[in-house]
Design a protein around this motif. Structure first.
Motif, PDB file in Angstrom:
ATOM      1  N   SER A 211       0.815  -1.215   0.000  1.00  0.00           N
ATOM      2  CA  SER A 211       0.000   0.000   0.000  1.00  0.00           C
ATOM      3  C   SER A 211       0.849   1.265   0.000  1.00  0.00           C
ATOM      4  O   SER A 211       2.030   1.237   0.366  1.00  0.00           O
ATOM      5  N   ILE A 212       0.240   2.362  -0.414  1.00  0.00           N
ATOM      6  CA  ILE A 212       0.850   3.686  -0.380  1.00  0.00           C
ATOM      7  C   ILE A 212       0.142   4.498   0.692  1.00  0.00           C
ATOM      8  O   ILE A 212      -1.085   4.649   0.660  1.00  0.00           O
ATOM      9  N   ILE A 213       0.911   5.024   1.645  1.00  0.00           N
ATOM     10  CA  ILE A 213       0.354   5.880   2.694  1.00  0.00           C
ATOM     11  C   ILE A 213       1.244   7.110   2.755  1.00  0.00           C
ATOM     12  O   ILE A 213       2.351   7.069   3.292  1.00  0.00           O
ATOM     13  N   SER A 214       0.776   8.217   2.169  1.00  0.00           N
ATOM     14  CA  SER A 214       1.664   9.374   1.991  1.00  0.00           C
ATOM     15  C   SER A 214       0.886  10.684   2.026  1.00  0.00           C
ATOM     16  O   SER A 214      -0.305  10.742   1.724  1.00  0.00           O
ATOM     17  N   LYS A 215       1.579  11.721   2.449  1.00  0.00           N
ATOM     18  CA  LYS A 215       1.110  13.108   2.348  1.00  0.00           C
ATOM     19  C   LYS A 215      -0.190  13.367   3.104  1.00  0.00           C
ATOM     20  O   LYS A 215      -0.977  14.246   2.727  1.00  0.00           O
ATOM     21  N   ASN A 216      -0.446  12.597   4.167  1.00  0.00           N
ATOM     22  CA  ASN A 216      -1.580  12.896   5.039  1.00  0.00           C
ATOM     23  C   ASN A 216      -1.165  13.952   6.062  1.00  0.00           C
ATOM     24  O   ASN A 216       0.000  14.028   6.453  1.00  0.00           O
ATOM     25  N   LYS A 217      -2.106  14.780   6.504  1.00  0.00           N
ATOM     26  CA  LYS A 217      -1.745  15.954   7.304  1.00  0.00           C
ATOM     27  C   LYS A 217      -1.464  15.637   8.771  1.00  0.00           C
ATOM     28  O   LYS A 217      -0.968  16.491   9.492  1.00  0.00           O
ATOM     29  N   LYS A 218      -1.801  14.427   9.211  1.00  0.00           N
ATOM     30  CA  LYS A 218      -1.364  13.973  10.533  1.00  0.00           C
ATOM     31  C   LYS A 218      -0.400  12.823  10.308  1.00  0.00           C
ATOM     32  O   LYS A 218       0.531  12.941   9.546  1.00  0.00           O
ATOM     33  N   SER A 219      -0.590  11.701  10.985  1.00  0.00           N
ATOM     34  CA  SER A 219       0.319  10.573  10.806  1.00  0.00           C
ATOM     35  C   SER A 219      -0.203   9.616   9.738  1.00  0.00           C
ATOM     36  O   SER A 219      -1.408   9.532   9.480  1.00  0.00           O
ATOM     37  N   GLY A 220       0.733   8.884   9.137  1.00  0.00           N
ATOM     38  CA  GLY A 220       0.323   7.877   8.168  1.00  0.00           C
ATOM     39  C   GLY A 220      -0.438   6.758   8.847  1.00  0.00           C
ATOM     40  O   GLY A 220      -1.551   6.405   8.460  1.00  0.00           O
ATOM     41  N   ILE A 221       0.164   6.173   9.901  1.00  0.00           N
ATOM     42  CA  ILE A 221      -0.465   5.132  10.707  1.00  0.00           C
ATOM     43  C   ILE A 221      -0.317   5.517  12.170  1.00  0.00           C
ATOM     44  O   ILE A 221       0.791   5.776  12.639  1.00  0.00           O
ATOM     45  N   ASP A 222      -1.427   5.537  12.895  1.00  0.00           N
ATOM     46  CA  ASP A 222      -1.409   5.877  14.320  1.00  0.00           C
ATOM     47  C   ASP A 222      -2.302   4.881  15.054  1.00  0.00           C
ATOM     48  O   ASP A 222      -3.525   4.949  14.966  1.00  0.00           O
ATOM     49  N   CYS A 223      -1.676   3.915  15.733  1.00  0.00           N
ATOM     50  CA  CYS A 223      -2.423   2.923  16.507  1.00  0.00           C
ATOM     51  C   CYS A 223      -1.934   2.946  17.940  1.00  0.00           C
ATOM     52  O   CYS A 223      -0.742   3.092  18.189  1.00  0.00           O
ATOM     53  N   TRP A 224      -2.842   2.765  18.891  1.00  0.00           N
ATOM     54  CA  TRP A 224      -2.460   2.953  20.290  1.00  0.00           C
ATOM     55  C   TRP A 224      -2.871   1.823  21.221  1.00  0.00           C
ATOM     56  O   TRP A 224      -2.520   1.830  22.384  1.00  0.00           O
ATOM     57  N   ASN A 225      -3.581   0.819  20.770  1.00  0.00           N
ATOM     58  CA  ASN A 225      -3.992  -0.270  21.654  1.00  0.00           C
ATOM     59  C   ASN A 225      -2.875  -1.296  21.756  1.00  0.00           C
ATOM     60  O   ASN A 225      -2.481  -1.901  20.762  1.00  0.00           O
ATOM     61  N   GLY A 226      -2.369  -1.525  22.960  1.00  0.00           N
ATOM     62  CA  GLY A 226      -1.227  -2.407  23.144  1.00  0.00           C
ATOM     63  C   GLY A 226      -1.533  -3.885  22.991  1.00  0.00           C
ATOM     64  O   GLY A 226      -0.614  -4.700  22.972  1.00  0.00           O
ATOM     65  N   GLY A 227      -2.792  -4.272  22.861  1.00  0.00           N
ATOM     66  CA  GLY A 227      -3.140  -5.686  22.803  1.00  0.00           C
ATOM     67  C   GLY A 227      -3.097  -6.287  21.420  1.00  0.00           C
ATOM     68  O   GLY A 227      -3.394  -7.468  21.251  1.00  0.00           O
ATOM     69  N   HIS A 228      -2.774  -5.519  20.393  1.00  0.00           N
ATOM     70  CA  HIS A 228      -2.817  -6.030  19.024  1.00  0.00           C
ATOM     71  C   HIS A 228      -1.517  -5.697  18.294  1.00  0.00           C
ATOM     72  O   HIS A 228      -0.774  -4.803  18.674  1.00  0.00           O
ATOM     73  N   ASP A 229      -1.288  -6.419  17.215  1.00  0.00           N
ATOM     74  CA  ASP A 229      -0.067  -6.245  16.432  1.00  0.00           C
ATOM     75  C   ASP A 229      -0.325  -5.358  15.225  1.00  0.00           C
ATOM     76  O   ASP A 229      -1.439  -5.290  14.701  1.00  0.00           O
ATOM     77  N   VAL A 230       0.738  -4.704  14.783  1.00  0.00           N
ATOM     78  CA  VAL A 230       0.726  -3.946  13.535  1.00  0.00           C
ATOM     79  C   VAL A 230       1.802  -4.538  12.632  1.00  0.00           C
ATOM     80  O   VAL A 230       2.959  -4.677  13.031  1.00  0.00           O
ATOM     81  N   THR A 231       1.395  -4.896  11.419  1.00  0.00           N
ATOM     82  CA  THR A 231       2.326  -5.433  10.428  1.00  0.00           C
ATOM     83  C   THR A 231       2.181  -4.633   9.147  1.00  0.00           C
ATOM     84  O   THR A 231       1.065  -4.494   8.622  1.00  0.00           O
ATOM     85  N   VAL A 232       3.283  -4.085   8.669  1.00  0.00           N
ATOM     86  CA  VAL A 232       3.291  -3.318   7.420  1.00  0.00           C
ATOM     87  C   VAL A 232       4.471  -3.816   6.590  1.00  0.00           C
ATOM     88  O   VAL A 232       5.618  -3.673   6.999  1.00  0.00           O
ATOM     89  N   ASN A 233       4.180  -4.390   5.431  1.00  0.00           N
ATOM     90  CA  ASN A 233       5.234  -4.938   4.589  1.00  0.00           C
ATOM     91  C   ASN A 233       4.987  -4.595   3.120  1.00  0.00           C
ATOM     92  O   ASN A 233       3.842  -4.484   2.682  1.00  0.00           O
ATOM     93  N   GLY A 234       6.074  -4.425   2.384  1.00  0.00           N
ATOM     94  CA  GLY A 234       5.981  -4.190   0.945  1.00  0.00           C
ATOM     95  C   GLY A 234       5.234  -2.925   0.578  1.00  0.00           C
ATOM     96  O   GLY A 234       4.613  -2.857  -0.485  1.00  0.00           O
ATOM     97  N   SER A 235       5.312  -1.906   1.424  1.00  0.00           N
ATOM     98  CA  SER A 235       4.533  -0.681   1.222  1.00  0.00           C
ATOM     99  C   SER A 235       5.445   0.548   1.132  1.00  0.00           C
ATOM    100  O   SER A 235       6.657   0.460   1.357  1.00  0.00           O
ATOM    101  N   TYR A 236       4.839   1.675   0.806  1.00  0.00           N
ATOM    102  CA  TYR A 236       5.549   2.951   0.668  1.00  0.00           C
ATOM    103  C   TYR A 236       4.924   3.948   1.626  1.00  0.00           C
ATOM    104  O   TYR A 236       3.729   4.246   1.543  1.00  0.00           O
ATOM    105  N   LEU A 237       5.733   4.457   2.557  1.00  0.00           N
ATOM    106  CA  LEU A 237       5.268   5.447   3.528  1.00  0.00           C
ATOM    107  C   LEU A 237       6.223   6.626   3.500  1.00  0.00           C
ATOM    108  O   LEU A 237       7.425   6.475   3.770  1.00  0.00           O
ATOM    109  N   GLU A 238       5.701   7.820   3.201  1.00  0.00           N
ATOM    110  CA  GLU A 238       6.552   9.006   3.145  1.00  0.00           C
ATOM    111  C   GLU A 238       5.684  10.264   3.153  1.00  0.00           C
ATOM    112  O   GLU A 238       4.562  10.265   2.633  1.00  0.00           O
ATOM    113  N   GLY A 239       6.213  11.323   3.742  1.00  0.00           N
ATOM    114  CA  GLY A 239       5.625  12.644   3.596  1.00  0.00           C
ATOM    115  C   GLY A 239       4.385  12.912   4.403  1.00  0.00           C
ATOM    116  O   GLY A 239       3.684  13.904   4.155  1.00  0.00           O
TER     117      GLY A 239
END
Length: 317
Positions: A211-239
């Motif tokens: 996936s492409i996650i870019s140029k958003n005015k806050k954060s690209g990904i913002d998760c805060w619950n400690g009970g779950h996992d976040v996996t991001v692979n093969g993607s483009y994050l910038e800006g």
């Protein structure tokens, strides 16, 4: 005399001083009742399939439990101010990238209509839909798979209240607030860009691929619950303006094999993945936050990254 009246009326219509017959209707005919939606659907199953004349949702339209609404490719739904579509039964939206279903407000602007809501215990299959001008493009209270859709220029793109959604080939851009507010989704080849809030704002983790996650005015990904996992692979994050990734929980996130843009890639090449990257918020910034594992980073954007097929997609020459 009749010929004179007829020619005179035609001249006035040409000047726009009187209205002519609606496209697809006979001269003098009133708008068809079956093209106006409001209240509670009476039929057990209803199909919208006229691609020539838009359907008008003049007030909130409800599909009760046990009933079904089917929308065929090429259909346009125009929603009056503050109108919306609420599903307590079943919804099938069967659009394609070439012949999408279009859902839009009756006037230009953002937040004109409520959006499409799928209630708890309802079922929905949503594919090939363009949604714009709503307060919440999609509001999902139960597990729904959404594919090949364009969700742009709404207040919020998608609000999903429970876990385990699958979003595939979605183009979610230019919404005023967050692109996605969600529990634990799976995102496969989505483009999330230029939104006024976060790209993905979650409380239950996420799994993101290609996936492409870019140029958003806050954060690209913002998760805060400690009970779950976040996996991001093969993607483009910038800006993304605040952070590309904000790890607000205590777990380590698997964010290997991504492309972070030229500036971050240069830092990684020079100092390795132990460096405190300014675009990533994790334990290197706050001791009780989790780590973001960015090892095995890519040196360029993956060949197939972002939404591959959606309404309004530029055609390759």
């Amino acid at each position: 005399m009749l010929r004179m009246l007829t020619s005179g009326c035609a001249a006035l219509m040409a000047l726009g001083l009187v209205a002519g017959p609606a496209k697809g209707s006979k001269a003098g005919a009133a708008p068809a009742a079956d093209h106006i939606l409001s209240g509670t659907q009476k039929e057990v199953s209803r199909t919208l399939d006229d691609t020539k004349v838009p359907y008008t949702v003049s007030a909130d339209y409800f599909v009760d439990s046990g009933n079904e609404l089917v929308v065929k490719p090429g259909v346009t739904l125009v929603f009056a101010k503050n109108a919306g579509l609420t599903i307590q039964g079943s919804l099938k939206m069967e659009g394609t990238a070439e012949s999408p279903i279009v859902c839009k407000g009756s006037s230009s602007g953002i937040g004109v209509w409520q959006g499409i809501k799928v209630c708890s215990k309802a079922t929905a299959d949503i594919e090939g839909v363009s949604i714009s001008g709503a307060k919440e493009g999609l509001h999902l209270d139960d597990k729904v798979d959404v594919r090949k859709c364009s969700i742009c220029k709404n207040e919020i793109g998608i609000v999903a209240k429970c876990n385990h959604y699958t979003f595939e080939d979605l183009f979610i851009c230019d919404n005023r607030g967050d692109a996605i507010q969600v529990g634990h989704p799976t995102l496969d080849h989505c483009t999330i860009s230029r939104n006024g809030g976060n790209g993905l704002c979650g409380w239950g983790g996420c799994d993101i691929t290609g996936s492409i996650i870019s140029k958003n005015k806050k954060s690209g990904i913002d998760c805060w619950n400690g009970g779950h996992d976040v996996t991001v692979n093969g993607s483009y994050l910038e800006g993304n303006k605040q952070f590309d990734i904000h790890n607000g929980c205590g777990k380590t996130w698997d964010c290997k094999e991504n492309y972070w843009g030229p500036a971050v890639t240069k830092m990684l090449e020079q100092k390795g993945d132990s460096v405190n990257l300014p675009r990533i918020y994790d334990r290197k910034d706050k001791p009780d936050a989790g780590l973001v594992n960015v090892s095995e980073w890519l040196k360029e954007m993956p060949a197939e990254c972002g939404a591959r097929e959606y309404p309004g997609m530029p055609q390759k020459k």
